[in-house]
Enzyme design. Structure first.
Site, PDB file in Angstrom:
ATOM      1  N   ASP A 299      -4.719  -0.374  -7.161  1.00  0.00           N
ATOM      2  CA  ASP A 299      -5.157  -1.258  -6.074  1.00  0.00           C
ATOM      3  C   ASP A 299      -5.306  -0.465  -4.771  1.00  0.00           C
ATOM      4  O   ASP A 299      -5.780  -1.003  -3.773  1.00  0.00           O
ATOM      5  CB  ASP A 299      -4.196  -2.447  -5.907  1.00  0.00           C
ATOM      6  CG  ASP A 299      -2.782  -2.017  -5.560  1.00  0.00           C
ATOM      7  OD1 ASP A 299      -2.459  -0.822  -5.665  1.00  0.00           O
ATOM      8  OD2 ASP A 299      -1.985  -2.902  -5.168  1.00  0.00           O
TER       9      ASP A 299
ATOM     10  N   ASP B 231      -3.982  -1.931 -12.166  1.00  0.00           N
ATOM     11  CA  ASP B 231      -2.991  -2.509 -11.256  1.00  0.00           C
ATOM     12  C   ASP B 231      -3.196  -4.014 -11.113  1.00  0.00           C
ATOM     13  O   ASP B 231      -4.324  -4.476 -10.933  1.00  0.00           O
ATOM     14  CB  ASP B 231      -3.158  -1.905  -9.847  1.00  0.00           C
ATOM     15  CG  ASP B 231      -2.044  -0.935  -9.469  1.00  0.00           C
ATOM     16  OD1 ASP B 231      -1.086  -0.768 -10.242  1.00  0.00           O
ATOM     17  OD2 ASP B 231      -2.155  -0.341  -8.379  1.00  0.00           O
TER      18      ASP B 231
ATOM     19  N   LYS C 115      -0.206  -2.613 -14.596  1.00  0.00           N
ATOM     20  CA  LYS C 115       0.923  -2.138 -13.796  1.00  0.00           C
ATOM     21  C   LYS C 115       1.236  -3.189 -12.744  1.00  0.00           C
ATOM     22  O   LYS C 115       0.319  -3.779 -12.170  1.00  0.00           O
ATOM     23  CB  LYS C 115       0.616  -0.801 -13.122  1.00  0.00           C
ATOM     24  CG  LYS C 115       1.769  -0.309 -12.223  1.00  0.00           C
ATOM     25  CD  LYS C 115       1.669   1.170 -11.870  1.00  0.00           C
ATOM     26  CE  LYS C 115       0.660   1.486 -10.806  1.00  0.00           C
ATOM     27  NZ  LYS C 115       0.919   0.811  -9.517  1.00  0.00           N
TER      28      LYS C 115
ATOM     29  N   GLU D  98       7.590   5.850  -6.893  1.00  0.00           N
ATOM     30  CA  GLU D  98       6.819   6.302  -5.737  1.00  0.00           C
ATOM     31  C   GLU D  98       7.725   6.582  -4.537  1.00  0.00           C
ATOM     32  O   GLU D  98       8.695   5.862  -4.297  1.00  0.00           O
ATOM     33  CB  GLU D  98       5.766   5.239  -5.365  1.00  0.00           C
ATOM     34  CG  GLU D  98       4.957   5.620  -4.114  1.00  0.00           C
ATOM     35  CD  GLU D  98       3.690   4.806  -3.888  1.00  0.00           C
ATOM     36  OE1 GLU D  98       3.319   3.979  -4.747  1.00  0.00           O
ATOM     37  OE2 GLU D  98       3.066   5.017  -2.827  1.00  0.00           O
TER      38      GLU D  98
HETATM   39  N1  LIG Z   1      -5.351   7.060  -0.543  1.00  0.00           N
HETATM   40  C1  LIG Z   1      -4.189   6.518  -0.853  1.00  0.00           C
HETATM   41  N2  LIG Z   1      -3.205   7.317  -1.319  1.00  0.00           N
HETATM   42  C2  LIG Z   1      -1.996   6.793  -1.638  1.00  0.00           C
HETATM   43  O1  LIG Z   1      -1.117   7.566  -2.082  1.00  0.00           O
HETATM   44  C3  LIG Z   1      -1.801   5.393  -1.482  1.00  0.00           C
HETATM   45  C4  LIG Z   1      -2.876   4.608  -1.008  1.00  0.00           C
HETATM   46  N3  LIG Z   1      -4.036   5.193  -0.691  1.00  0.00           N
HETATM   47  N4  LIG Z   1      -2.757   3.276  -0.851  1.00  0.00           N
HETATM   48  C5  LIG Z   1      -1.611   2.604  -1.390  1.00  0.00           C
HETATM   49  C6  LIG Z   1      -0.412   3.425  -1.173  1.00  0.00           C
HETATM   50  C7  LIG Z   1      -0.046   3.645   0.272  1.00  0.00           C
HETATM   51  N5  LIG Z   1       0.598   4.937   0.215  1.00  0.00           N
HETATM   52  C8  LIG Z   1       1.033   5.679   1.295  1.00  0.00           C
HETATM   53  C9  LIG Z   1       0.424   5.567   2.524  1.00  0.00           C
HETATM   54  C10 LIG Z   1       0.845   6.332   3.596  1.00  0.00           C
HETATM   55  C11 LIG Z   1       1.900   7.208   3.437  1.00  0.00           C
HETATM   56  C12 LIG Z   1       2.364   8.017   4.593  1.00  0.00           C
HETATM   57  O2  LIG Z   1       1.689   8.117   5.596  1.00  0.00           O
HETATM   58  N6  LIG Z   1       3.531   8.666   4.465  1.00  0.00           N
HETATM   59  C13 LIG Z   1       4.039   9.570   5.486  1.00  0.00           C
HETATM   60  C14 LIG Z   1       5.357   9.067   6.009  1.00  0.00           C
HETATM   61  C15 LIG Z   1       5.213   7.742   6.706  1.00  0.00           C
HETATM   62  C16 LIG Z   1       6.463   7.306   7.469  1.00  0.00           C
HETATM   63  O3  LIG Z   1       7.467   8.024   7.465  1.00  0.00           O
HETATM   64  O4  LIG Z   1       6.393   6.228   8.080  1.00  0.00           O
HETATM   65  C17 LIG Z   1       4.220  10.954   4.872  1.00  0.00           C
HETATM   66  O5  LIG Z   1       4.198  11.929   5.635  1.00  0.00           O
HETATM   67  O6  LIG Z   1       4.344  11.070   3.646  1.00  0.00           O
HETATM   68  C18 LIG Z   1       2.509   7.331   2.190  1.00  0.00           C
HETATM   69  C19 LIG Z   1       2.074   6.564   1.127  1.00  0.00           C
HETATM   70  C20 LIG Z   1       0.587   5.440  -1.135  1.00  0.00           C
HETATM   71  N7  LIG Z   1      -0.561   4.776  -1.723  1.00  0.00           N
HETATM   72  C1  LIG Z   2      -0.791   5.597  -6.607  1.00  0.00           C
HETATM   73  C2  LIG Z   2      -0.616   4.618  -7.698  1.00  0.00           C
HETATM   74  C3  LIG Z   2       0.730   4.693  -8.317  1.00  0.00           C
HETATM   75  C4  LIG Z   2      -1.015   3.215  -7.331  1.00  0.00           C
HETATM   76  O1  LIG Z   2      -0.297   2.266  -7.486  1.00  0.00           O
HETATM   77  C5  LIG Z   2      -2.369   2.988  -6.801  1.00  0.00           C
HETATM   78  O2  LIG Z   2      -3.200   3.913  -6.789  1.00  0.00           O
HETATM   79  O3  LIG Z   2      -2.641   1.847  -6.402  1.00  0.00           O
HETATM   80 MG   LIG Z   3      -1.062   0.461  -6.687  1.00  0.00          MG
END
Ligand SMILES: Nc1nc(=O)c2c([nH]1)NC[C@@H]1CN(c3ccc(C(=O)N[C@@H](CCC(=O)O)C(=O)O)cc3)CN21
Ligand SMILES: CC(C)C(=O)C(=O)O
Ligand SMILES: [Mg+2]
EC number: 2.1.2.11
Length: 276
Positions: A49, A88, A118, A187
């Protein structure tokens, strides 16, 4: 290979049997051409998703609908010959009751032909996972950072930083396994917890931002290919810079159209030879 000699996709039984033997290699796919490119190299294609953020520019995954997941699930299935395909369940399609979850999971299965679904959630979703599995719908679990809970948590910050979080994630892993998930995604979780959960789990764990301690890995393809850069989480490794490649190609095209060097005679039907 089946008896008929036709290559078959990996089943959820094949994926589960990889536990303790070989890492489960997974990537997201949303379209037929990308599914075709990834299929020979991965064990599991996930129609995530995340497509809401990556393809449609939504700020979170919450606006994603069943109809979107079905359309992209069908597209990916047309490109997948070898990999197991999991779709998903979108936000609000399964949280209400096990019956609601079954109705929507069954639609994903029957309308796309995918191998399983999922859904995000630990102990609070265990009854729902059991309800689906008992009725013939294989479930891939998803614990740790759960993007559909972003409004409850307020951010996409990694999990497992407090004793309470560690206890919760550990219980979630056990609940999802006991409920019958054939594998589960972990995750955004600190390495020691992800490693410990993986060692204790009888089914494969598939990590994203959850260390090499997991049994397999998954990434959003657009992230690892450098096609999506609205944000770049720490756990993403860029294996290519397709964004820059697209930029350069488009820049060259625009220049050639403006200076009238494209289209050239070889791109032209019934080209008129220039008079000398
Ligand atoms: N393109 C994309 N990649 C992803 O991995 C992903 C999505 N979209 N959409 C659904 C979720 C959202 N996800 C995310 C989105 C942002 C961060 C992020 O910016 N993490 C920061 C820390 C943020 C904080 O501490 O507030 C990092 O540095 O990892 C991590 C996972 C993982 N998933
Ligand atoms: C990153 C994976 C685990 C996911 O749930 C997604 O792509 O939506
Ligand atoms: Mg997902």
């Amino acid at each position: 290979m089946s008896v008929s000699g036709v290559q078959r996709r990996l089943s959820i039984t094949d994926i589960r049997a990889m536990k303790g033997k070989q890492p489960v290699v997974s990537l997201t796919a949303y379209t037929t051409p990308i599914a075709k490119l990834l299929d020979p190299h991965v064990d599991l294609l996930l129609v995530g998703d995340s497509l809401g953020m990556v393809l449609y520019g939504f700020e979170s995954t919450l606006p994603v609908t069943m109809d979107l997941m079905i359309a992209h699930g069908r597209a990916v299935m047309r490109g997948a010959k070898r990999a197991c395909v999991i779709v998903d369940m979108p936000f609000a399609s399964y949280q209400e009751t096990p019956e609601q979850a079954f109705r929507n999971a069954a639609r994903l299965m029957s309308e796309t032909g995918c191998d399983g679904v999922k859904l995000e959630g630990g102990s609070e979703m265990a009854d729902t996972i059991r309800f689906l599995v008992d009725r013939g719908i294989p479930v891939l679990g998803h614990i740790g950072l759960m993007p559909q809970l972003v409004n409850a948590f307020g951010s996409y910050r990694s999990r497992g930083r407090t004793d309470a979080e560690v206890r919760k994630i550990t219980q979630d892993a056990e609940a999802v396994v006991d409920a019958g998930a054939f594998a589960f995604v972990i995750e955004g979780t600190l390495e020691p917890i992800a490693r410990q959960i993986s060692e204790a789990s009888p089914v494969p764990t598939i990590g994203i931002g959850a260390s090499a301690g997991c049994d397999g890995q998954v990434l959003v393809s657009d992230d690892m290919l450098g096609l999506f850069s609205d944000f770049k989480p720490k756990f993403v490794k860029r294996y290519a810079e397709l964004g820059s490649i697209v930029e350069n190609a488009v820049e060259t095209y625009a220049r050639e159209v403006r200076e009238r060097s494209f289209p050239a005679p070889e791109h032209t039907f019934g080209a008129v030879k220039p008079k000398n």
